[in-house]
Design a protein around this motif. Structure first.
Motif: not given
Length: 169
Positions: A58-76
């Motif tokens: 599976l490959v899909g889009p990932w959410t941007m973090g709060r800074d709108k530059k880096n990705p949101k960290p993975l979580d459980t």
């Protein structure tokens, strides 16, 4: 944001060589989730790879973090959802492959209903298919080796049964 481990939301799992919980890479339970730069735009994507496989399931889009530059960290929660989704994708692929390789029709004969199956063996060197007839009690009546491109339809199955299970056409 850095690539430093973010284990604040890591599940309670024993530390083993195949377990890893970083902001962009989680490895647990036979799956690896990896956040990567999306090659098609400025965003991020996540890949889900099952252990032992070369390609992502599976490959899909990932959410941007709060800074709108880096990705949101993975979580459980995200990891568990990704595992569930990727497992479902693999299951559907397996069902589709099974449907392509195994066909069945039922035809009427003087002896009653006859189940005729076609099982394709996708051997790289010598692919073939097995055409098999079963009586109403599941006993095998006949079996013939046919080309892997043999089209199983009610008409040609009936002709095979009516012809006494001779060489299928």
């Amino acid at each position: 944001m850095t690539d430093a481990p973010d284990t604040t939301d890591a599940p309670d799992a024993p530390d083993t060589p195949d377990t890893q919980f970083d902001a962009r890479l989680w490895r647990n339970g036979g799956w690896t989730a990896r956040v990567v730069k999306n090659e098609d735009d400025d965003g991020w994507a996540v890949e889900m790879i099952k252990d032992g496989e070369a390609e992502p399931a599976l490959v899909g889009p990932w959410t941007m973090g709060r800074d709108k530059k880096n990705p949101k960290p993975l979580d459980t929660s995200a990891f568990n959802t990704l595992v569930k989704t990727a497992s479902e994708v693999l299951r559907r692929h397996e069902q589709q492959r099974h449907a392509q390789l195994h066909k069945r029709v039922t035809v009427e004969s003087a002896e009653g209903e006859i189940l005729v199956t076609l099982d394709i063996v996708p051997d790289e060197d010598d692919p073939y298919a097995l055409l098999t007839a079963f009586d109403p009690f599941g006993e095998r009546l006949a079996q013939a080796r046919v080309a892997p491109g043999f089209k199983l339809a009610k008409e040609n199955a009936a002709a095979w049964v009516e012809g006494g299970f001779g060489r299928p056409r």
